[in-house]
Design an enzyme around this catalytic site. Structure first.
Site, PDB file in Angstrom:
ATOM      1  N   ARG A  36     -20.193  -5.139  39.102  1.00 35.27           N
ATOM      2  CA  ARG A  36     -18.942  -5.782  38.670  1.00 35.27           C
ATOM      3  C   ARG A  36     -18.215  -4.973  37.604  1.00 35.27           C
ATOM      4  NH1 ARG A  36     -18.360 -11.484  39.617  1.00 35.27           N
ATOM      5  NH2 ARG A  36     -19.079 -11.784  41.740  1.00 35.27           N
ATOM      6  N   ARG A  49      -4.572  -8.325  40.060  1.00 37.04           N
ATOM      7  CA  ARG A  49      -5.017  -9.586  40.658  1.00 37.04           C
ATOM      8  C   ARG A  49      -3.842 -10.565  40.722  1.00 37.04           C
ATOM      9  NH1 ARG A  49      -6.167 -14.117  41.615  1.00 37.04           N
ATOM     10  NH2 ARG A  49      -8.051 -15.327  41.253  1.00 37.04           N
ATOM     11  N   TYR A 162     -24.429 -19.214  50.646  1.00 33.32           N
ATOM     12  CA  TYR A 162     -23.033 -19.627  50.421  1.00 33.32           C
ATOM     13  C   TYR A 162     -22.456 -20.297  51.668  1.00 33.32           C
ATOM     14  CZ  TYR A 162     -22.957 -17.090  46.012  1.00 33.32           C
ATOM     15  OH  TYR A 162     -23.214 -16.673  44.729  1.00 33.32           O
TER      16      TYR A 162
HETATM   17  O1  CP3 Z   1     -16.941  -4.129  40.685  1.00 32.34           O
HETATM   18  C1  CP3 Z   1     -17.684  -4.544  41.598  1.00 32.34           C
HETATM   19  O2  CP3 Z   1     -18.889  -4.820  41.414  1.00 32.34           O
HETATM   20  C2  CP3 Z   1     -17.147  -4.574  43.018  1.00 32.34           C
HETATM   21  C3  CP3 Z   1     -16.695  -5.816  43.509  1.00 32.34           C
HETATM   22  C4  CP3 Z   1     -17.612  -7.008  43.723  1.00 32.34           C
HETATM   23  C5  CP3 Z   1     -17.126  -8.344  43.602  1.00 32.34           C
HETATM   24  N1  CP3 Z   1     -18.106  -9.183  44.007  1.00 32.34           N
HETATM   25  C6  CP3 Z   1     -15.780  -8.701  43.133  1.00 32.34           C
HETATM   26  C7  CP3 Z   1     -15.517 -10.087  42.667  1.00 32.34           C
HETATM   27  C8  CP3 Z   1     -18.943  -7.099  44.134  1.00 32.34           C
HETATM   28  C9  CP3 Z   1     -19.962  -5.985  44.352  1.00 32.34           C
HETATM   29  C10 CP3 Z   1     -19.245  -8.486  44.330  1.00 32.34           C
HETATM   30  C11 CP3 Z   1     -20.538  -8.984  44.815  1.00 32.34           C
HETATM   31  C12 CP3 Z   1     -20.766 -10.434  44.903  1.00 32.34           C
HETATM   32  N2  CP3 Z   1     -19.872 -11.422  45.210  1.00 32.34           N
HETATM   33  C13 CP3 Z   1     -22.038 -11.035  44.751  1.00 32.34           C
HETATM   34  C14 CP3 Z   1     -23.334 -10.301  44.502  1.00 32.34           C
HETATM   35  C15 CP3 Z   1     -23.505  -9.939  43.069  1.00 32.34           C
HETATM   36  C16 CP3 Z   1     -23.765 -11.140  42.177  1.00 32.34           C
HETATM   37  O3  CP3 Z   1     -22.893 -11.422  41.350  1.00 32.34           O
HETATM   38  O4  CP3 Z   1     -24.824 -11.748  42.305  1.00 32.34           O
HETATM   39  C17 CP3 Z   1     -21.870 -12.419  44.926  1.00 32.34           C
HETATM   40  C18 CP3 Z   1     -22.950 -13.479  44.830  1.00 32.34           C
HETATM   41  C19 CP3 Z   1     -20.498 -12.656  45.220  1.00 32.34           C
HETATM   42  C20 CP3 Z   1     -19.839 -13.958  45.540  1.00 32.34           C
HETATM   43  C21 CP3 Z   1     -18.796 -14.321  44.547  1.00 32.34           C
HETATM   44  N3  CP3 Z   1     -17.598 -13.655  44.430  1.00 32.34           N
HETATM   45  C22 CP3 Z   1     -18.824 -15.379  43.626  1.00 32.34           C
HETATM   46  C23 CP3 Z   1     -19.969 -16.353  43.437  1.00 32.34           C
HETATM   47  C24 CP3 Z   1     -17.610 -15.333  42.926  1.00 32.34           C
HETATM   48  C25 CP3 Z   1     -17.145 -16.313  41.882  1.00 32.34           C
HETATM   49  C26 CP3 Z   1     -17.787 -16.091  40.567  1.00 32.34           C
HETATM   50  C27 CP3 Z   1     -16.928 -15.211  39.731  1.00 32.34           C
HETATM   51  O5  CP3 Z   1     -17.469 -14.301  39.089  1.00 32.34           O
HETATM   52  O6  CP3 Z   1     -15.721 -15.456  39.711  1.00 32.34           O
HETATM   53  C28 CP3 Z   1     -16.881 -14.225  43.399  1.00 32.34           C
HETATM   54  C29 CP3 Z   1     -15.545 -13.773  42.952  1.00 32.34           C
HETATM   55  C30 CP3 Z   1     -15.381 -12.329  42.585  1.00 32.34           C
HETATM   56  N4  CP3 Z   1     -15.906 -11.261  43.265  1.00 32.34           N
HETATM   57  C31 CP3 Z   1     -14.611 -11.838  41.494  1.00 32.34           C
HETATM   58  C32 CP3 Z   1     -14.678 -10.436  41.543  1.00 32.34           C
HETATM   59  C33 CP3 Z   1     -13.994  -9.441  40.647  1.00 32.34           C
HETATM   60  C34 CP3 Z   1     -13.802 -12.684  40.518  1.00 32.34           C
HETATM   61  C35 CP3 Z   1     -12.677 -13.339  41.228  1.00 32.34           C
HETATM   62  C36 CP3 Z   1     -11.327 -13.205  40.587  1.00 32.34           C
HETATM   63  O7  CP3 Z   1     -10.887 -12.095  40.221  1.00 32.34           O
HETATM   64  O8  CP3 Z   1     -10.651 -14.226  40.517  1.00 32.34           O
END
Ligand code: CP3
Length: 356
Positions: A36, A49, A162
């Site tokens: 992330r 975004r 999920y």
């Molecule tokens: O920079 C990076 O790592 C690349 C992008 C990336 C994202 N998600 C962007 C994201 C990666 C590699 C992921 C992986 C991901 N997504 C995982 C595995 C890693 C982990 O955290 O365990 C999982 C479980 C997800 C599913 C997911 N996506 C959730 C549960 C959420 C909501 C929680 C949150 O942090 O908001 C997301 C949203 C998400 N994925 C965001 C980003 C930058 C935030 C959303 C936003 O910008 O509004």
């Protein structure tokens, strides 16, 4: 399959530090990237975004997604970029309704059994995912020469949690009851995910990804037998197919919360790298896991929020314990939104200046 980059650039003889670490080489200092590393803690991310309108729109807009992927590389000089996308795009591409709500995380229309599963049926998930591959090739073309591009996907079990729960649900009760109570039925969902995820990663590699990471973020929700059956086995099936199609592209697995089952996970799945969460003792990882694979991790993301001497001491400890063997510096889970970007700059500088 046509590839926009010459095959020769995929050879492990490459100078890129991340790939040398994954090939098991001994390095003067480990590579660093952060899970992330692109995201809400960066003002330049929040601006794009906003421009995209929604998180999903951002994931499917190659120009914006490529820019967001490159932001932390430019700002901090990390040794790798990770594709900006999400593990849940696979569920979306299979036809499941998916929405990311502000402050709530992902919301999906739950798949609770085989009837729901057959009703999904998008005919061609790869058409929906095509913009992601376009992002990969744009990033690859724009990356500095010493920075590696990591593609990624969720592991079948984690994506299934999920899909079944309909979102981020604490105890994963519905997914676990289906898996334990009707293993043959649940296997159908897992098989579909192995198939779709293989195609997803295969095409990311064809478009220019030089390594891939498989996120099994909810491995730790299962019993030990459950981890063997629903994490190790499907990830092994996935890695076997990836290695057959792309023998030079290393795979990192991140079975978060696997505990004692971290031992043997990389050999059993065929992965070259093993991502450890922050509960895994670094000493144990050095003694046991580094004999099996390149270890990646595991600074607690909250230490990155705290910063200062506290963070630096913990990072140094990790470097001294793991940095003399095959190692990739990373966090034990993703960067959280409250993280001050200056702390990330401080950490990257510290790792880049350390010498084994
Ligand atoms: O920079 C990076 O790592 C690349 C992008 C990336 C994202 N998600 C962007 C994201 C990666 C590699 C992921 C992986 C991901 N997504 C995982 C595995 C890693 C982990 O955290 O365990 C999982 C479980 C997800 C599913 C997911 N996506 C959730 C549960 C959420 C909501 C929680 C949150 O942090 O908001 C997301 C949203 C998400 N994925 C965001 C980003 C930058 C935030 C959303 C936003 O910008 O509004």
């Amino acid at each position: 399959m046509s590839s926009p980059v010459p095959a020769a650039t995929f050879k492990p003889s490459t100078q890129k530090r991340l790939l040398r670490a994954l090939a098991g080489g001994s390095l003067d200092r480990p590579p660093i990237w952060l899970m992330r590393q692109a995201g809400r803690y960066l003002p330049e991310y929040r601006a794009l975004r906003e421009k995209a309108g929604s998180f999903l729109a951002l994931c499917y807009a190659p120009d914006l997604a490529a820019e967001v992927t490159l932001q932390p590389v430019r700002r901090f000089g990390t040794d790798a970029a990770i594709l900006f996308a999400d593990i849940l795009l696979v569920a979306d591409a299979l036809g499941q309704r998916l929405d990311f709500r502000e402050g709530e995380g992902p919301v999906l229309e739950p798949v609770r059994g085989l009837d729901d599963l057959v009703r999904l049926g998008r005919r061609d998930p790869q058409t929906r995912l095509a913009p992601v591959y376009e992002t990969v090739s744009r990033v690859r073309a724009a990356l500095p020469g010493d920075c590696a591009l990591i593609g990624f996907a969720g592991a079948p079990w984690t994506v299934a949690t999920y899909m079944v729960e309909g979102g981020a649900n604490g105890d994963h009760a519905c997914a676990k009851r289906w898996a334990y109570g009707d293993p043959a039925g649940f296997q159908r969902l897992i098989d579909l995910l192995v198939e779709t995820t293989f195609a997803y990663l295969d095409r990311q590699i064809a478009a220019g990804a030089e390594a891939v990471q498989i996120f099994d973020s909810w491995a730790g929700a299962l019993s030990a037998e459950g981890i063997e059956r629903w994490c190790v086995a499907p990830v092994a099936a996935l890695v076997t197919r990836l290695r057959a199609a792309h023998p030079d592209v290393p795979v990192i697995v991140f079975p978060r919360g696997a505990g004692a089952l971290y031992q043997g996970f990389a050999p059993a799945t065929g992965a070259q790298g093993i991502g450890i969460d922050f509960t895994v003792p670094a000493r144990w990882a050095a003694d046991v896991l580094q004999k099996e694979a390149t270890v990646q991790g595991n600074l607690d993301p909250q230490l990155l929020v705290v910063g200062g001497e506290t963070m630096r001491r913990a990072a140094h400890q990790l470097l001294e314990t793991l940095g003399h063997g095959p190692y990739i510096f990373n966090l034990g889970h993703g960067v959280v939104p409250e993280t001050p970007p200056e702390h990330v700059a401080d950490l990257v500088g510290l790792v880049r200046n350390w010498r084994a």
